[in-house]
Design a protein around this motif. Structure first.
Motif, PDB file in Angstrom:
ATOM      1  N   LYS B 308      36.935  46.173  42.001  1.00  0.00           N
ATOM      2  CA  LYS B 308      37.002  45.089  43.177  1.00  0.00           C
ATOM      3  C   LYS B 308      35.905  44.038  42.654  1.00  0.00           C
ATOM      4  N   ALA B 309      34.558  44.491  42.421  1.00  0.00           N
ATOM      5  CA  ALA B 309      33.517  43.588  42.222  1.00  0.00           C
ATOM      6  C   ALA B 309      33.676  42.659  40.728  1.00  0.00           C
ATOM      7  N   ILE B 310      34.247  43.428  39.973  1.00  0.00           N
ATOM      8  CA  ILE B 310      34.685  42.773  38.695  1.00  0.00           C
ATOM      9  C   ILE B 310      35.943  41.922  38.725  1.00  0.00           C
ATOM     10  N   ASP B 311      36.847  42.231  39.788  1.00  0.00           N
ATOM     11  CA  ASP B 311      37.866  41.195  39.898  1.00  0.00           C
ATOM     12  C   ASP B 311      37.405  40.060  40.677  1.00  0.00           C
ATOM     13  N   ALA B 312      36.698  40.201  41.542  1.00  0.00           N
ATOM     14  CA  ALA B 312      35.941  39.077  42.085  1.00  0.00           C
ATOM     15  C   ALA B 312      35.160  38.060  41.381  1.00  0.00           C
ATOM     16  N   VAL B 313      34.408  38.750  40.451  1.00  0.00           N
ATOM     17  CA  VAL B 313      33.607  37.742  39.760  1.00  0.00           C
ATOM     18  C   VAL B 313      34.499  37.207  38.650  1.00  0.00           C
ATOM     19  N   GLY B 314      35.441  38.145  38.248  1.00  0.00           N
ATOM     20  CA  GLY B 314      36.402  37.659  37.113  1.00  0.00           C
ATOM     21  C   GLY B 314      37.240  36.346  37.643  1.00  0.00           C
ATOM     22  N   ALA B 315      37.672  36.141  39.016  1.00  0.00           N
ATOM     23  CA  ALA B 315      38.347  35.263  39.801  1.00  0.00           C
ATOM     24  C   ALA B 315      37.477  34.122  39.577  1.00  0.00           C
ATOM     25  N   LYS B 316      36.296  34.007  39.803  1.00  0.00           N
ATOM     26  CA  LYS B 316      35.208  32.902  39.674  1.00  0.00           C
ATOM     27  C   LYS B 316      35.202  32.387  38.258  1.00  0.00           C
TER      28      LYS B 316
END
Lengths: 344, 385
Positions: B308-316
């Protein structure tokens, strides 16, 4: 017409959208497909090179024929990414001109580039190769005499692989030039020589003689392979030219006949080296691990030369045998024919 | 005597260098005795490769001079490969990127980081055969383990020759293969300890440029068997006046080669996961609201990655790339099914207050995440097969 190629790391190379190591100067008309074949020759070994230019004479096969390549590779500061860079400058001789252009001419006087500035470009003129070659033989006076030059080149042409260790005070370019300059005109491209190159690289490029510039106490570059002959010219400035007895002595260190392939034994290898040092004093140390083909030494006046026995060369004795066997075959055939005809 | 021979061997092994697939019993051993030096294919400095019929109790082959041999090689190219490949599952990961994009730096930083903190991700990370990873050790030492904390930029990866390539004789010619790097990654599986061998390839960026493939296809043949792609993209490179290289062309060329080498349908998207590592995040990440100060750790099946953390940062990160480099996002979405955008930083740029100069420090942030993510995705796909 000879060609030249300069390869280094730049932000924009000669080919559009190419960056990093790429060609930046190329004589117009040289096929671009030859560039990947030159890539292995662009490598600069920092450990063995020690910041000095590394010269080489090699041949590459392109379009089914052998092209002569004289190269010079030097360290070239940092590139556009801030990493250490090198610059390789090659002069290529096409197959049609290898008979007329000697590598010694290019080596001795051609002005190789020390750096590259500006934008990558094609050259419309051919490289300026001097019509004569300068004499570099005096370099051998510091290495034990001219005899070593002949000995090394003849051994290499006979099929041996050699490592020649020279001191830092000696100019490597002159050594390479002198080695190829003394060969017969038709064999000048046959001897491949590389300076500051590792055993692996030389094997991959088919190099017969590699020249390493090292201090006396430096053991780098001592990694040899079976069949390689190590000639250490760092020790003496007045070493005599090699002799028949000396060569035999070296080979007998681990075998009875020099023509035999000696099984690699690192213990014997080290013993030979230490014996050479203690017994000879200031003499050059030559260690033969094995000889791939046995050099036959014949006397020519006061000097000595080695002649190689080529595998496909037919000796006079062989001719006699061929004629004798042919006559015998004809007689036998005729007799058999006569017998068969009589029986029918 | 206790026999230490492995109880399980994989049935089929793929050579990490030439991609030749062979049954385990056909593996070649490398003779250890000095009298058996010199191989017709691997070169005169290598021990003879042979197929053994004599073994000791530990499962080691015995060479013609009676020495026990532990090293193994491919039966076709004769290049040495670690014995662990005969015993463990293997994940091939190819690292691609433009020249100067920081592939070697990222690899060195990721490996160094995992050596120190793999336990936090619930896994272990060790060299399978340290000798075969000597090149990577050089990167790590230059970046992080220099004397007195000194920092050196790793040498530029050569296009041919040197320490980066294996050279073998094929008939009358010499072929070069990039030296792979081998790591064993271990984790707590359902049935006890499990491990896998990760095989990494670090090519020179020049190899991925169009037309370079024509003459020396062996350099990038590993793309055809890659189970995950790690594309190193340096967003700061485009703003540099020195370099105007179009990095998305490297990706397009790599994908085209994967299609050719692995026979993927021209109309189909690539199924293998693509991890886009956006490097030098310390320079641009803060402006985009990307915080990499905490490692993304959460309970996982193999490695403890916080998806989830990776996806959140990845989206930005993706939003940033879509704005600044729309051509890259378009290319990626056109060719690849599964993409992860991971900002990371192999080195940290810090300003030296006294001298008012920028100082580069060997301090990485999230550099290990693209590698772990690539492994996790590759092993998931392997598990599903």
């Amino acid at each position: 017409m000879p060609y030249e190629v300069v390869n280094t790391s730049v932000a924009q190379g000669l080919t559009p959208n190419h960056s990093g190591y790429c060609d930046v100067v190329r004589t117009r008309g040289l096929p671009e497909e030859i560039t990947p074949l030159l890539a292995p020759l662009n490598y600069y070994d920092d450990q063995l090179g020690r910041g000095r230019p590394a010269f080489g004479v090699r041949t590459i096969r392109f379009g089914g024929r052998a092209w002569g390549v004289v190269s010079r590779v030097i360290p070239n500061g940092n590139d556009y990414t801030g990493r250490p860079n090198r610059l390789a400058h090659h002069v290529l001789t096409p197959p049609s001109e290898t008979d007329s252009i000697s590598p010694a001419r290019i080596l001795s006087q051609f002005k190789f580039r020390d750096s590259f500035d500006g934008t990558p470009r094609y050259l419309d003129r051919e490289p300026e190769i001097p019509s004569t070659e300068s004499n570099c033989d005096e370099v051998w006076t510091a290495l034990g005499g001219q005899g070593w030059c002949l000995h090394i080149s003849q051994l290499a042409l006979a099929g041996s692989r050699l490592v020649v260790l020279i001191p830092p005070s000696v100019d490597g370019r002159s050594v390479v030039t002198s080695l190829v300059a003394h060969l017969p005109i038709d064999q000048r491209w046959a001897l491949s020589v590389a300076e500051s190159s590792s055993a692996e690289q030389c094997w991959a490029q088919g190099v017969a003689v590699r020249i390493l510039t090292t201090d006396l106490d430096d053991e780098s570059g001592r990694r040899t392979w079976p069949g390689e002959v190590l000639i250490d010219l760092r020790v003496s400035r007045t070493a005599p030219a090699p002799s028949r007895s000396r060569e035999r002595d070296v080979a007998q260190g681990s075998a009875t006949e020099p023509s035999q392939v000696v099984e690699l034994d690192f213990g014997a290898f080290d013993a030979n080296r230490s014996e050479g040092r203690s017994d000879e004093g200031s003499g050059p140390i030559e260690v033969a691990i094995s000889f791939e083909s046995a050099p036959v030494v014949t006397r020519h006046g006061a000097g000595e030369r080695t002649h190689d026995c080529r595998p496909l060369e037919i000796q006079p004795t062989s001719w006699k045998q061929i004629v004798a066997w042919t006559i015998l075959g004809l007689i036998t055939g005729g007799f058999l024919g006569f017998v068969i005809r009589s029986a029918i | 005597m206790t026999a230490t021979a492995p109880t399980t061997l994989v049935g089929q092994v793929q050579c990490p260098s030439c991609a030749h697939s062979f049954r385990t019993e056909n593996v070649r051993f490398i003779a250890e005795h000095v009298s058996l030096q010199g191989d017709s294919i691997a070169g005169p400095l290598e021990g003879v490769r042979f197929r053994s019929s004599r073994f000791d109790l530990d499962g080691n082959a015995i060479d013609m001079a009676g020495r026990a041999c532990t090293r193994t090689a491919c039966p076709r190219c004769h290049i040495e490969m670690p014995r662990a490949l005969l015993e463990c599952s293997t994940n091939f990961i190819s690292i691609i990127g433009a020249p100067g994009s920081g592939k070697s730096c990222l690899l060195g930083a990721a490996s160094w980081s995992l050596r120190r903190c793999a336990g936090e991700y619930g896994c272990s990370w060790v060299d399978v055969e340290p000798r075969l990873n000597a090149l990577l050790h050089g990167y790590e030492s230059a970046l992080f383990a220099g004397k007195g904390g000194t920092f050196h930029v790793p040498r530029k990866t050569e296009v041919s020759g040197g320490d980066w390539y294996h050279q073998i004789r094929v008939g009358a010619r010499i072929e070069s293969f990039p030296k792979p790097m081998f790591f064993r990654i271990g984790w707590q599986g359902d049935h006890g300890d499990a491990s896998s061998v990760m095989v990494l390839y670090d090519n020179a960026g020049e190899h991925f440029q169009p037309v370079a493939e024509n003459a020396e296809p062996a350099y990038t043949r590993h793309l055809g068997r890659a189970q995950a792609l790690l594309f190193v993209f340096d967003p700061t490179m485009a703003q540099s006046a020195e370099s105007s290289h179009r990095q998305e062309l490297v990706l397009i060329e790599a994908i085209a080669r994967i299609r050719r080498l692995s026979g993927v349908d021209q109309n189909a998207k690539l199924e293998i996961p693509l991890i886009v590592a956006l490097t030098k995040a310390d320079l641009w990440g803060a402006k985009e609201g990307i915080d990499l100060s905490n490692r993304p750790i959460a309970q996982g099946r193999r490695v403890d990655l916080d998806r989830k953390a990776i996806d959140a940062v990845g989206a930005k990160a993706q939003a940033f790339v879509a704005g600044a480099f729309p051509e890259l996002v378009q290319s990626v979405s056109a060719f690849v099914d599964k993409v992860y955008w991971v900002p990371c930083s192999a080195l940290k740029m810090a300003s030296d207050g006294a001298a008012k100069n920028s100082v580069v420090r060997g301090e990485s942030q999230w550099s290990e995440v693209p590698l772990l993510l690539a492994f996790d995705e590759a092993s998931r796909r392997q598990g599903r097969k």
